[in-house]
Design an enzyme around this catalytic site. Structure first.
Site, mmCIF file in Angstrom:
data_model
loop_
_atom_site.group_PDB
_atom_site.id
_atom_site.type_symbol
_atom_site.label_atom_id
_atom_site.label_comp_id
_atom_site.label_asym_id
_atom_site.label_seq_id
_atom_site.Cartn_x
_atom_site.Cartn_y
_atom_site.Cartn_z
ATOM 1 N N ASP A 45 0.680 -1.305 0.051
ATOM 2 C CA ASP A 45 0.118 0.196 0.082
ATOM 3 C C ASP A 45 0.861 1.513 0.033
ATOM 4 O OD1 ASP A 45 1.069 -0.211 2.468
ATOM 5 O OD2 ASP A 45 -1.071 -0.201 3.500
ATOM 6 N N ASP A 46 2.068 1.103 0.039
ATOM 7 C CA ASP A 46 2.980 2.432 -0.165
ATOM 8 C C ASP A 46 3.915 2.370 -1.491
ATOM 9 O OD1 ASP A 46 4.627 0.302 0.308
ATOM 10 O OD2 ASP A 46 5.916 1.020 1.992
ATOM 11 N N ASP A 67 10.404 -12.299 3.424
ATOM 12 C CA ASP A 67 11.058 -11.765 2.235
ATOM 13 C C ASP A 67 12.769 -12.243 2.167
ATOM 14 O OD1 ASP A 67 11.418 -9.910 4.280
ATOM 15 O OD2 ASP A 67 11.476 -8.212 3.161
#
Length: 462
Positions: free
Chosen positions: A226-227, A305
């Protein structure tokens, strides 16, 4: 392979014509129906009795007419069969023609093209939590999206933040809003309490990807957070690389991100330039359902990640990444508390030029072709000292030049001197491929590389 298929088409058409010619010759050369019984039975069982006896009688005339009708019906049926065969040949020809624009898989003696539908649906999964600035991300996705049908946007929200819920809801049916149902804290060992956010993110990713692949039944997905803000050719980029990813088993993702994508380190005049990288970039990336089926059973409870960057998951597979990033991050606030943001991330250059990737031949990204060309380019470049690059006076032209490292410490020292990211994950440098990091330095192409003959990464370098 395509030439062989073309030969099969011509052969099929030739057989069609020959078959019909033989059929007509057979019918023309057939004895008159009335004479079949003259030789005591002729060519058919039963002789005269089978064909009505007296050729001059009314019965013989009626049978003659009936036989002509029957033969006409047989010819008509045979022609219908041949028409169907010809249609099949035509349909296969159009199918084979599609293969020229798709990815290839090495089959030993040749590269076999892989057929994929140009209308494959590529959903965009937006991972959201409590940032109302998700609006900036959604606005760009919707602005650049060429088709809502081919690129459905699924916003998966964790956290239950009411203001973010309202922002996402304001887009109506332009997006699909799903909510992670489990908002509870996760039990972690005491020293990991400060990492609670990383545990929740990993749980959210697992739930959201299961929704995309198992509930919505998609075969691929592009994940953004969302960024992230996307470039004008973001959708074109992933559309073109989907068949490459699907066809080459040595690839496991396509990323829109260049970790060393700062303005001074990339060539804006080569926005179409693409690389293979052994470092998992994230930050706008595509994976296939087959990969999720592999990863989901062992998905980590946190730090997903970095877990992806471990050799047990990567398994010597690579990703595709661009010279100029197709995403930028504007989110300094987050669980990482702005790690790298002020030093690196805020300076990443976002591509502004639309590159028609779907009209380009991307077969050079297939491992066998890429590796041969890559090795020649890197190790054919003049070997220089870092001082030569920093001073620049002794060098002419734009390169490429090669600077060599031989240890973890020498890599980190050279990377810092040249302005690229110096951290390694499981021994792999950011953007590295076969240990080589490619970037621009003062307008010159530079390869920061290990010695020729490199074979594998050293995980102890992390």
């Amino acid at each position: 392979m395509v030439r062989k298929k073309g030969s099969l088409i011509l052969c099929g058409a030739f057989l069609f014509v020959v078959w019909n010619a033989l059929l007509l010759l057979y019918l023309w050369g057939r004895p008159p129906v009335g004479s079949l019984g003259e030789a005591g039975g002729g060519a058919e069982p039963g002789g005269k009795e089978e064909w009505g006896g007296d050729r001059g009688g009314k019965g013989g005339g009626a049978n003659l007419a009936g036989e002509v009708i029957r033969l006409a019906e047989e010819v008509e049926a045979e022609l219908d069969t041949q028409k169907k065969l010809l249609k099949q040949i035509e349909s296969h020809r159009s199918l084979w023609a599609q293969r020229k624009d798709l990815g290839r898989r090495d089959t030993g003696d040749e590269l076999e093209t892989t057929v994929t539908s140009p209308q494959i649906v590529i959903p965009i999964l937006v991972i959201a939590c409590d940032r109302v600035t998700v609006r900036r991300s959604l606005d760009r996705l919707i602005q650049y999206r060429p088709s809502a049908k081919l690129y459905p946007i699924i916003v998966s929200q964790d956290c239950g933040h009411s203001e973010t819920v309202r922002v996402i809801g304001s887009y109506g049916d332009q997006v699909t809003h799903i909510r992670q149902p489990d908002l509870s804290d996760i039990r972690v060992r005491p020293e990991h309490r400060k990492f609670q956010g990383y545990y929740k993110i990993s749980r959210h990713y697992r739930w959201a990807l299961n929704q995309v692949f198992n509930t919505f039944s998609h075969s691929t997905v592009v994940i953004v957070e969302d960024d992230l803000e996307v470039a004008p050719d973001f959708f074109e980029y992933f559309r073109a690389l989907y068949p490459v990813l699907r066809a080459d088993p040595s690839l496991w993702c396509v990323s829109a991100w260049n970790d060393n994508g700062r303005d001074a380190l990339v060539d804006p005049g080569k926005a179409a330039l693409l690389y293979r990288t052994d470092f998992f970039p994230g930050l706008g990336w595509m994976l296939l359902k087959d990969l999720w089926d592999e990863l989901e059973p062992k998905w980590p409870s946190a730090f997903w990640d970095d877990w992806m960057r471990q050799p047990e998951q990567r398994r010597d597979r690579s990703c595709v990444r661009p010279e100029v990033s197709r995403t930028i991050t504007f989110g300094r606030k987050g669980v990482s508390l702005g790690q790298f943001f002020d030093q690196y991330l805020r300076y990443i250059k976002l591509n502004g030029e639309f590159v028609p990737f779907t009209k380009q031949d991307l077969s050079h990204l297939v491992k066998e072709q890429y590796d041969e060309r890559f090795a020649k380019e890197v190790y054919g470049a003049p070997l220089v000292r870092v001082e030569d690059l920093l001073q620049g006076s002794a060098l002419t032209g734009t390169g490429p030049y090669r600077v060599q490292y031989s240890s973890r410490d020498s890599f980190k020292a050279l990377a810092r001197s040249l302005g690229v990211m110096d951290d390694l994950k499981s021994g792999v440098p950011r953007t590295g491929y076969r240990g080589v990091v490619s970037f621009l330095h003062r307008g010159r192409r530079v390869f920061l590389s290990p010695p020729d003959g490199w074979t594998k990464y050293d995980v102890s370098w992390s």
